[in-house]
Enzyme design. Structure first.
Site, PDB file in Angstrom:
ATOM      1  N   LYS A 156       0.854  -1.194   0.000  1.00  0.00           N
ATOM      2  CA  LYS A 156       0.000   0.000   0.000  1.00  0.00           C
ATOM      3  C   LYS A 156       0.887   1.241   0.000  1.00  0.00           C
ATOM      4  CE  LYS A 156      -1.735   2.917   2.739  1.00  0.00           C
ATOM      5  NZ  LYS A 156      -1.695   4.129   1.898  1.00  0.00           N
ATOM      6  N   GLU A 181      10.568   1.679   9.698  1.00  0.00           N
ATOM      7  CA  GLU A 181      11.566   2.701   9.322  1.00  0.00           C
ATOM      8  C   GLU A 181      10.875   4.041   9.465  1.00  0.00           C
ATOM      9  OE1 GLU A 181      14.661   2.225   8.462  1.00  0.00           O
ATOM     10  OE2 GLU A 181      14.773   0.129   7.887  1.00  0.00           O
ATOM     11  N   CYS A 212      13.818  11.291   5.325  1.00  0.00           N
ATOM     12  CA  CYS A 212      13.922  10.862   6.717  1.00  0.00           C
ATOM     13  C   CYS A 212      15.331  11.103   7.241  1.00  0.00           C
ATOM     14  CB  CYS A 212      13.570   9.384   6.824  1.00  0.00           C
ATOM     15  SG  CYS A 212      14.595   8.341   5.791  1.00  0.00           S
TER      16      CYS A 212
HETATM   17  P1  NAD Z   1       2.873   8.644   7.055  1.00  0.00           P
HETATM   18  O1  NAD Z   1       3.232   7.936   8.294  1.00  0.00           O
HETATM   19  O2  NAD Z   1       1.851   9.714   7.106  1.00  0.00           O
HETATM   20  O3  NAD Z   1       2.333   7.621   5.957  1.00  0.00           O
HETATM   21  C1  NAD Z   1       3.100   6.512   5.520  1.00  0.00           C
HETATM   22  C2  NAD Z   1       2.159   5.473   4.960  1.00  0.00           C
HETATM   23  O4  NAD Z   1       1.357   4.967   6.014  1.00  0.00           O
HETATM   24  C3  NAD Z   1       1.198   5.988   3.902  1.00  0.00           C
HETATM   25  O5  NAD Z   1       1.037   5.000   2.916  1.00  0.00           O
HETATM   26  C4  NAD Z   1      -0.087   6.169   4.686  1.00  0.00           C
HETATM   27  O6  NAD Z   1      -1.255   6.103   3.890  1.00  0.00           O
HETATM   28  C5  NAD Z   1      -0.003   4.993   5.635  1.00  0.00           C
HETATM   29  N1  NAD Z   1      -0.821   5.093   6.844  1.00  0.00           N
HETATM   30  C6  NAD Z   1      -1.177   6.212   7.527  1.00  0.00           C
HETATM   31  N2  NAD Z   1      -1.936   5.884   8.598  1.00  0.00           N
HETATM   32  C7  NAD Z   1      -2.050   4.533   8.597  1.00  0.00           C
HETATM   33  C8  NAD Z   1      -2.710   3.590   9.449  1.00  0.00           C
HETATM   34  N3  NAD Z   1      -3.381   3.985  10.530  1.00  0.00           N
HETATM   35  N4  NAD Z   1      -2.622   2.284   9.153  1.00  0.00           N
HETATM   36  C9  NAD Z   1      -1.920   1.869   8.087  1.00  0.00           C
HETATM   37  N5  NAD Z   1      -1.291   2.709   7.223  1.00  0.00           N
HETATM   38  C10 NAD Z   1      -1.341   4.033   7.485  1.00  0.00           C
HETATM   39  O7  NAD Z   1       4.234   9.139   6.472  1.00  0.00           O
HETATM   40  P2  NAD Z   1       4.441  10.037   5.208  1.00  0.00           P
HETATM   41  O8  NAD Z   1       3.973  11.415   5.575  1.00  0.00           O
HETATM   42  O9  NAD Z   1       3.865   9.353   4.011  1.00  0.00           O
HETATM   43  O10 NAD Z   1       6.036   9.998   5.065  1.00  0.00           O
HETATM   44  C11 NAD Z   1       6.860  10.847   5.770  1.00  0.00           C
HETATM   45  C12 NAD Z   1       7.434  10.171   6.998  1.00  0.00           C
HETATM   46  O11 NAD Z   1       8.097   8.971   6.643  1.00  0.00           O
HETATM   47  C13 NAD Z   1       8.474  11.026   7.673  1.00  0.00           C
HETATM   48  O12 NAD Z   1       8.293  10.978   9.061  1.00  0.00           O
HETATM   49  C14 NAD Z   1       9.786  10.359   7.301  1.00  0.00           C
HETATM   50  O13 NAD Z   1      10.836  10.574   8.173  1.00  0.00           O
HETATM   51  C15 NAD Z   1       9.378   8.927   7.254  1.00  0.00           C
HETATM   52  N6  NAD Z   1      10.324   8.153   6.441  1.00  0.00           N
HETATM   53  C16 NAD Z   1      11.189   7.280   7.064  1.00  0.00           C
HETATM   54  C17 NAD Z   1      12.140   6.585   6.305  1.00  0.00           C
HETATM   55  C18 NAD Z   1      13.147   5.659   6.948  1.00  0.00           C
HETATM   56  O14 NAD Z   1      13.751   4.865   6.222  1.00  0.00           O
HETATM   57  N7  NAD Z   1      13.374   5.711   8.250  1.00  0.00           N
HETATM   58  C19 NAD Z   1      12.194   6.785   4.928  1.00  0.00           C
HETATM   59  C20 NAD Z   1      11.309   7.687   4.348  1.00  0.00           C
HETATM   60  C21 NAD Z   1      10.364   8.353   5.115  1.00  0.00           C
END
Ligand code: NAD
Length: 501
Positions: A186, A261, A295
């Site tokens: 997803k 992550e 990130c």
């Molecule tokens: P997000 O957490 O808002 O969303 C990530 C994914 O989770 C999306 O597909 C979203 O639809 C889904 N999601 C949201 N709520 C959910 C739920 N309750 N159940 C299941 N799925 C759900 O993150 P974002 O805004 O898309 O991305 C940015 C974040 O990701 C930043 O905090 C960034 O640091 C982090 N990130 C971490 C890494 C790493 O490798 N550590 C890499 C890239 C991004």
């Protein structure tokens, strides 16, 4: 050499899920979510959200592919050939993937091209690793042979963010399926275009139906249904810390393991023993790369007092000259932020910073040069202390926060005073300074005198609230496989014969 976009590619006007290798037909009812080009704010497609029934169909398909399909049972040479074919097909379709990603995310085309090459390598690399998996044997107990085998764990729910969809979603899938697992992916509801094409390409490359199913939709609807589904054996998630916490709780209720992550607020420490020119370049790349939405951004820039004024001034001069613009153009250094709400959130931190007594050094507003698009000027603030919210919260945009420190001990203490622990950058030519930082900073990766360099052989992931688990050959093997011990006597064993006499 600069390369301009050679052609444009068609955009599917309606993105649906992809289950069993087939595009899911548009249902009569269902929620539609606009897919927007952040460069000009126009709608470019529509995503039909997968509801719980559609997620159920996807999980059942992945379950069938795992429980009775060819993928987990296949000879490793054949599975490897398919993973290599995925690599080749990704390369063959690289321009289309890069175009779709650039259009939908606003990431500069030249950097997205790099992501496509990286994703192709991810599949090649983990195919190699999976082909070398081996077990253990124990013969110390007289009369017995015990051997330990590794088996694929089952069906994974893979959830990816919007900030670098191709690189990150491909990592989720490439660390999962080579061992023989299947998955339901997803992606983020904001950036479905390249993801949909990527999964189509997997099938064009020969991946059996059901090994990777794709569902699209919001986290609260589609994501939630996926994580809570009893047919899922584990969850691999890349995204924000708040979401990660909710996912871990939901998965925990079904006792499903999670690999997370998550976010970061990583320190980029510049000592007065640094090669200052290189450190300056590194600091700019660390916060402005990937439109600031990464990130692993070096978003807390710690500078030693003796060099601070001059370095910060030069950073600001360079930030003002960064070329902001159309991400399709080869000259563009920073494109728009990915969507309106995110842009507004990033800009809201200017007031947060000022309320905490920080000084705005540059930027802090929408770009005046662009009438449309979610462009913000590269921004930098100087924070009074590390407790400020701009030092503690992930802003996730082209927004640098400077802090000044005096001693090595203080730099280490500031770097560690964070709920996050994803990465750290250290700039110094002094070996002992570097070694102290490497030993004492609590972060998953320490980059010394270099901007981000991803070594696939090494584990990647975070300490503290930056994650649970790692991506990497050993860590992914541990997470995505089960261990089985088989114990066999060489000769028939003597047993007590219950009820025999
Ligand atoms: P997000 O957490 O808002 O969303 C990530 C994914 O989770 C999306 O597909 C979203 O639809 C889904 N999601 C949201 N709520 C959910 C739920 N309750 N159940 C299941 N799925 C759900 O993150 P974002 O805004 O898309 O991305 C940015 C974040 O990701 C930043 O905090 C960034 O640091 C982090 N990130 C971490 C890494 C790493 O490798 N550590 C890499 C890239 C991004």
């Amino acid at each position: 050499m600069t390369v301009t976009i050679s052609r444009t590619f068609s955009v599917n006007p309606h993105v649906t899920s992809l289950i069993d290798g087939e595009s899911v037909p548009l249902r009569a009812s269902g929620e539609d979510i606009a897919v927007v080009n952040p460069t000009n704010e126009t709608q470019i497609s529509q995503l039909r959200e997968a509801d719980a029934d559609e997620v159920d169909a996807a999980v059942r398909s992945s379950r069938r592919a795992f429980d009775s399909g060819p993928w987990p049972r296949m000879d490793i040479t054949e599975r490897k050939d398919i993973l290599y074919s995925i690599r080749d097909h990704l390369r063959k379709n690289a321009e289309e993937l890069a175009y779709l990603e650039c259009l939908n995310t606003g990431l500069p085309l030249h950097s997205v091209r790099g992501h496509v090459q990286r994703m192709a390598r991810n599949f090649e690399f983990f195919a190699e690793v999976a082909s070398t998996v081996h077990g253990e044997t124990y013969t110390q107990t007289a009369g017995y042979l015990t051997y330990v085998t590794r088996e694929p764990k089952g069906v994974a729910g893979c959830i990816a963010p919007w900030n670098a969809p191709l690189a990150l979603a491909s990592m989720r899938v490439a660390t999962c399926i080579p061992w023989g697992n299947t998955c339901v992916l997803k992606p983020s509801e904001y950036t479905p275009l390249s993801m949909r094409r990527m999964v189509e390409i997997f099938h064009e490359a020969g991946l059996p139906p059901g090994v990777v199913n794709l569902v699209n939709g919001r986290g609260a609807v589609t994501g939630n249904a996926l994580v809570a589904h009893p047919g899922i054996d584990m969850v691999g998630f890349t995204g924000g810390t708040v979401t990660g916490r909710a996912i871990a709780a939901a998965a925990g209720r079904n006792l499903k393991p999670v690999a997370l992550e998550l976010g970061g607020k990583s320190a980029n420490i510049i000592f007065d023993t640094a090669d200052v020119e290189r450190a300056l370049d590194g600091a700019l790349a660390g916060i402005f790369g990937n439109n600031g939405q990464q990130c692993l951004a070096g978003s807390r820039i710690l500078v030693q007092r003796g060099i601070a004024d001059a370095l910060i001034e030069r950073f600001v001069q360079r930030a003002r000259k960064i070329r902001l613009g159309d991400p399709m153009l080869p000259t563009t250094e920073i494109g728009p932020l990915a969507f309106r709400q995110h842009m507004e959130r990033v800009l809201s931190y200017v007031e947060v910073a000022q309320a905490d007594g920080a000084t705005l050094l540059t930027g802090g507003r929408r770009s005046a040069q662009h009438e449309t698009g979610f462009f913000i000027e590269p921004t930098a603030v100087l924070a009074p202390h590390n407790d400020s919210r701009v030092c503690q919260e992930e802003i996730f945009g082209p927004f640098a926060t400077f802090l000044v420190f005096d001693t090595l001990d203080e730099a280490i203490q500031i770097a560690n005073s964070s709920k996050f622990g994803l990465v750290t950058y250290v700039w110094s030519e002094d070996l002992s300074t570097v070694m102290r930082c490497s030993r004492e900073i609590r972060a998953g990766t320490v980059w010394v005198n270099t901007p981000m360099m991803r070594e696939l052989r090494a584990p990647f992931g975070g300490y503290k609230e930056s994650g649970i688990g790692r991506d990497g050959p050993q860590a992914s093997l541990e997470f995505f496989t089960e261990l089985k011990a088989t114990i066999i006597p060489i000769d028939p064993v003597k047993m007590h014969r219950y009820g025999a006499s």
